[in-house]
Design a protein around this motif. Structure first.
Motif, PDB file in Angstrom:
ATOM      1  N   GLU A 167       0.825  -1.215   0.000  1.00 26.99           N
ATOM      2  CA  GLU A 167       0.000   0.000   0.000  1.00 26.99           C
ATOM      3  C   GLU A 167       0.853   1.256   0.000  1.00 26.99           C
ATOM      4  O   GLU A 167       0.462   2.286  -0.573  1.00 26.99           O
ATOM      5  N   ILE A 168       2.008   1.199   0.611  1.00 24.42           N
ATOM      6  CA  ILE A 168       2.879   2.379   0.712  1.00 24.42           C
ATOM      7  C   ILE A 168       3.674   2.597  -0.568  1.00 24.42           C
ATOM      8  O   ILE A 168       3.770   3.715  -1.080  1.00 24.42           O
ATOM      9  N   LEU A 169       4.249   1.523  -1.099  1.00 19.94           N
ATOM     10  CA  LEU A 169       5.264   1.676  -2.136  1.00 19.94           C
ATOM     11  C   LEU A 169       4.791   1.408  -3.564  1.00 19.94           C
ATOM     12  O   LEU A 169       5.421   1.893  -4.508  1.00 19.94           O
ATOM     13  N   ASP A 170       3.713   0.645  -3.739  1.00 15.40           N
ATOM     14  CA  ASP A 170       3.358   0.267  -5.114  1.00 15.40           C
ATOM     15  C   ASP A 170       3.020   1.467  -5.995  1.00 15.40           C
ATOM     16  O   ASP A 170       3.271   1.439  -7.201  1.00 15.40           O
ATOM     17  N   GLY A 171       2.479   2.511  -5.393  1.00 11.53           N
ATOM     18  CA  GLY A 171       2.167   3.702  -6.178  1.00 11.53           C
ATOM     19  C   GLY A 171       3.249   4.760  -6.145  1.00 11.53           C
ATOM     20  O   GLY A 171       3.066   5.872  -6.656  1.00 11.53           O
ATOM     21  N   SER A 172       4.398   4.421  -5.570  1.00 13.76           N
ATOM     22  CA  SER A 172       5.467   5.406  -5.430  1.00 13.76           C
ATOM     23  C   SER A 172       6.101   5.712  -6.784  1.00 13.76           C
ATOM     24  O   SER A 172       6.424   4.799  -7.553  1.00 13.76           O
ATOM     25  N   PRO A 173       6.332   7.000  -7.069  1.00 12.77           N
ATOM     26  CA  PRO A 173       7.050   7.349  -8.298  1.00 12.77           C
ATOM     27  C   PRO A 173       8.547   7.105  -8.186  1.00 12.77           C
ATOM     28  O   PRO A 173       9.276   7.232  -9.163  1.00 12.77           O
ATOM     29  N   GLY A 174       8.999   6.737  -6.970  1.00 12.61           N
ATOM     30  CA  GLY A 174      10.419   6.564  -6.721  1.00 12.61           C
ATOM     31  C   GLY A 174      11.013   7.827  -6.136  1.00 12.61           C
ATOM     32  O   GLY A 174      10.872   8.910  -6.709  1.00 12.61           O
ATOM     33  N   HIS A 175      11.635   7.688  -4.981  1.00  6.78           N
ATOM     34  CA  HIS A 175      12.214   8.849  -4.309  1.00  6.78           C
ATOM     35  C   HIS A 175      13.624   8.523  -3.839  1.00  6.78           C
ATOM     36  O   HIS A 175      13.946   7.381  -3.499  1.00  6.78           O
ATOM     37  N   THR A 176      14.454   9.534  -3.810  1.00  2.13           N
ATOM     38  CA  THR A 176      15.812   9.420  -3.274  1.00  2.13           C
ATOM     39  C   THR A 176      15.927  10.330  -2.061  1.00  2.13           C
ATOM     40  O   THR A 176      15.546  11.511  -2.118  1.00  2.13           O
ATOM     41  N   PHE A 177      16.434   9.767  -0.976  1.00  4.64           N
ATOM     42  CA  PHE A 177      16.583  10.502   0.282  1.00  4.64           C
ATOM     43  C   PHE A 177      18.060  10.539   0.665  1.00  4.64           C
ATOM     44  O   PHE A 177      18.757   9.529   0.563  1.00  4.64           O
ATOM     45  N   LEU A 178      18.487  11.670   1.140  1.00  7.26           N
ATOM     46  CA  LEU A 178      19.814  11.803   1.729  1.00  7.26           C
ATOM     47  C   LEU A 178      19.627  12.040   3.219  1.00  7.26           C
ATOM     48  O   LEU A 178      18.981  13.012   3.619  1.00  7.26           O
ATOM     49  N   VAL A 179      20.147  11.127   4.018  1.00  8.90           N
ATOM     50  CA  VAL A 179      20.053  11.230   5.474  1.00  8.90           C
ATOM     51  C   VAL A 179      21.444  11.529   6.004  1.00  8.90           C
ATOM     52  O   VAL A 179      22.383  10.756   5.781  1.00  8.90           O
ATOM     53  N   ARG A 180      21.585  12.639   6.711  1.00  6.70           N
ATOM     54  CA  ARG A 180      22.873  13.042   7.274  1.00  6.70           C
ATOM     55  C   ARG A 180      22.745  13.129   8.797  1.00  6.70           C
ATOM     56  O   ARG A 180      21.856  13.811   9.312  1.00  6.70           O
ATOM     57  N   ALA A 181      23.654  12.457   9.496  1.00  5.63           N
ATOM     58  CA  ALA A 181      23.690  12.504  10.958  1.00  5.63           C
ATOM     59  C   ALA A 181      25.021  13.093  11.386  1.00  5.63           C
ATOM     60  O   ALA A 181      26.045  12.408  11.379  1.00  5.63           O
ATOM     61  N   GLY A 182      25.025  14.371  11.701  1.00 12.52           N
ATOM     62  CA  GLY A 182      26.270  15.050  12.024  1.00 12.52           C
ATOM     63  C   GLY A 182      27.094  15.307  10.774  1.00 12.52           C
ATOM     64  O   GLY A 182      26.581  15.279   9.641  1.00 12.52           O
ATOM     65  N   ASP A 183      28.381  15.524  10.974  1.00 11.48           N
ATOM     66  CA  ASP A 183      29.248  15.887   9.856  1.00 11.48           C
ATOM     67  C   ASP A 183      29.803  14.698   9.094  1.00 11.48           C
ATOM     68  O   ASP A 183      30.237  14.850   7.939  1.00 11.48           O
ATOM     69  N   ASP A 184      29.803  13.522   9.707  1.00 16.30           N
ATOM     70  CA  ASP A 184      30.557  12.415   9.123  1.00 16.30           C
ATOM     71  C   ASP A 184      29.725  11.244   8.632  1.00 16.30           C
ATOM     72  O   ASP A 184      30.244  10.388   7.905  1.00 16.30           O
ATOM     73  N   ALA A 185      28.479  11.137   9.034  1.00 24.34           N
ATOM     74  CA  ALA A 185      27.666   9.971   8.686  1.00 24.34           C
ATOM     75  C   ALA A 185      26.561  10.357   7.715  1.00 24.34           C
ATOM     76  O   ALA A 185      25.855  11.347   7.925  1.00 24.34           O
ATOM     77  N   ALA A 186      26.406   9.568   6.660  1.00 26.79           N
ATOM     78  CA  ALA A 186      25.356   9.831   5.678  1.00 26.79           C
ATOM     79  C   ALA A 186      24.939   8.523   5.028  1.00 26.79           C
ATOM     80  O   ALA A 186      25.716   7.566   4.917  1.00 26.79           O
ATOM     81  N   TRP A 187      23.681   8.490   4.586  1.00 25.84           N
ATOM     82  CA  TRP A 187      23.122   7.339   3.881  1.00 25.84           C
ATOM     83  C   TRP A 187      22.255   7.860   2.743  1.00 25.84           C
ATOM     84  O   TRP A 187      21.584   8.880   2.871  1.00 25.84           O
ATOM     85  N   ARG A 188      22.235   7.136   1.638  1.00 26.11           N
ATOM     86  CA  ARG A 188      21.345   7.448   0.522  1.00 26.11           C
ATOM     87  C   ARG A 188      20.308   6.330   0.439  1.00 26.11           C
ATOM     88  O   ARG A 188      20.658   5.142   0.325  1.00 26.11           O
ATOM     89  N   VAL A 189      19.049   6.722   0.539  1.00 22.85           N
ATOM     90  CA  VAL A 189      17.934   5.776   0.537  1.00 22.85           C
ATOM     91  C   VAL A 189      17.148   5.950  -0.754  1.00 22.85           C
ATOM     92  O   VAL A 189      16.861   7.085  -1.162  1.00 22.85           O
ATOM     93  N   ARG A 190      16.779   4.838  -1.363  1.00 22.23           N
ATOM     94  CA  ARG A 190      15.967   4.872  -2.575  1.00 22.23           C
ATOM     95  C   ARG A 190      14.714   4.044  -2.349  1.00 22.23           C
ATOM     96  O   ARG A 190      14.782   2.889  -1.921  1.00 22.23           O
ATOM     97  N   THR A 191      13.556   4.645  -2.601  1.00 30.68           N
ATOM     98  CA  THR A 191      12.297   3.919  -2.504  1.00 30.68           C
ATOM     99  C   THR A 191      11.629   3.881  -3.868  1.00 30.68           C
ATOM    100  O   THR A 191      11.910   4.690  -4.755  1.00 30.68           O
TER     101      THR A 191
END
Length: 255
Positions: A167-191
């Protein structure tokens, strides 16, 4: 983080949680709707005993919890659970076999990490519920907690139990998220439809949404552990609909 560091943090956050829960056992827990502090205390004790059994028996116990737990006082259950958990950790090496729900890691070390993170989140719950000051979360523990939440919970759950996210993702157009925690940690999330992938680092290119802040702010926001004013110090830049999609995935993955 080193396993010794996880164990130290587990001890510190357990002691803080244990120190506040008796002050207001009937108080509602705003971050766990429908629970009182007594319910939270019982839950943590049951979790500790569950993981102790998983390590002892090599498989997660089912069904759970045993009916007789209902007759035990919440703080007594918490005390018994913590004692059993620490005894199992002391008797085993992190690489020893243990039954877990996370296929890629069937080890005691998985539970050492998971229980440290479980405890810091519920320690925050107890502090918010009782009105006690929220003790700061060290940066290394917070960064690890964000990493665990995105990869071990959300990405793994979508890959293994995708039907819960249809229900959440099947209609998703696709998104990219950049998550930054402080100066040194980061993650790139794709849905996207059937997709929730996480890679380390900021990566290349633009993101539809950027979430950034001090490590504790990112951890508490993603776990929905804001204070009474709702402000965790997280900065969010991007499409609110995409942010809602990310948050819904995390909620389902952590239920």
């Amino acid at each position: 983080m080193e396993f010794t560091r996880f164990l130290d943090r587990l001890a510190t956050d357990h002691d803080r949680l244990r120190g506040v829960v008796e002050s207001a056992p009937d108080a509602p827990v705003p971050t766990c709707p429908g629970w009182t502090v007594a319910d939270l205390t019982r839950h943590v004790g049951e979790v500790y005993l569950h993981k102790a059994a998983a390590m002892r028996d090599g498989v997660e116990p089912e069904p759970w919890p045993p009916e007789e737990f209902a007759d035990e006082e919440p703080t007594a259950l918490l005390d018994r659970g913590y004692t059993a958990l620490r005894a199992e950790f002391a008797a085993r090496a992190p690489e020893d076999l243990a039954g877990t729900w996370y296929g890629p890691d069937q080890s005691v070390g998985f539970w050492i990490r998971r229980m440290a993170q479980e405890t810091v989140v519920h320690r925050i719950d107890a502090e918010l519920a009782t009105g006690a000051p929220v003790t700061p979360v060290p940066d290394d523990l917070a960064v690890d907690g964000v990493d665990e939440l995105l990869k071990v919970f959300a990405a793994y759950a979508v890959a293994e139990w995708g039907e819960y996210f249809t229900e959440i993702l099947d209609g998703s157009p696709g998104h990219t998220f950049l998550v930054r925690a402080g100066d040194d940690a980061a993650w790139r999330v794709r849905t996207g439809p059937g997709e929730f992938t996480v890679t380390d680092g900021a990566g290349d290119g633009t993101a539809d949404v950027t979430l950034s802040g001090p490590p504790e702010s990112v951890l508490r926001s993603l776990w929905n552990r804001a204070g009474a004013d709702g402000d965790t110090g997280l900065a969010v830049d991007g499409d609110p609909r995409a942010v809602a999609e990310l948050r819904r995935c995390i909620v389902v993955a952590t239920e």
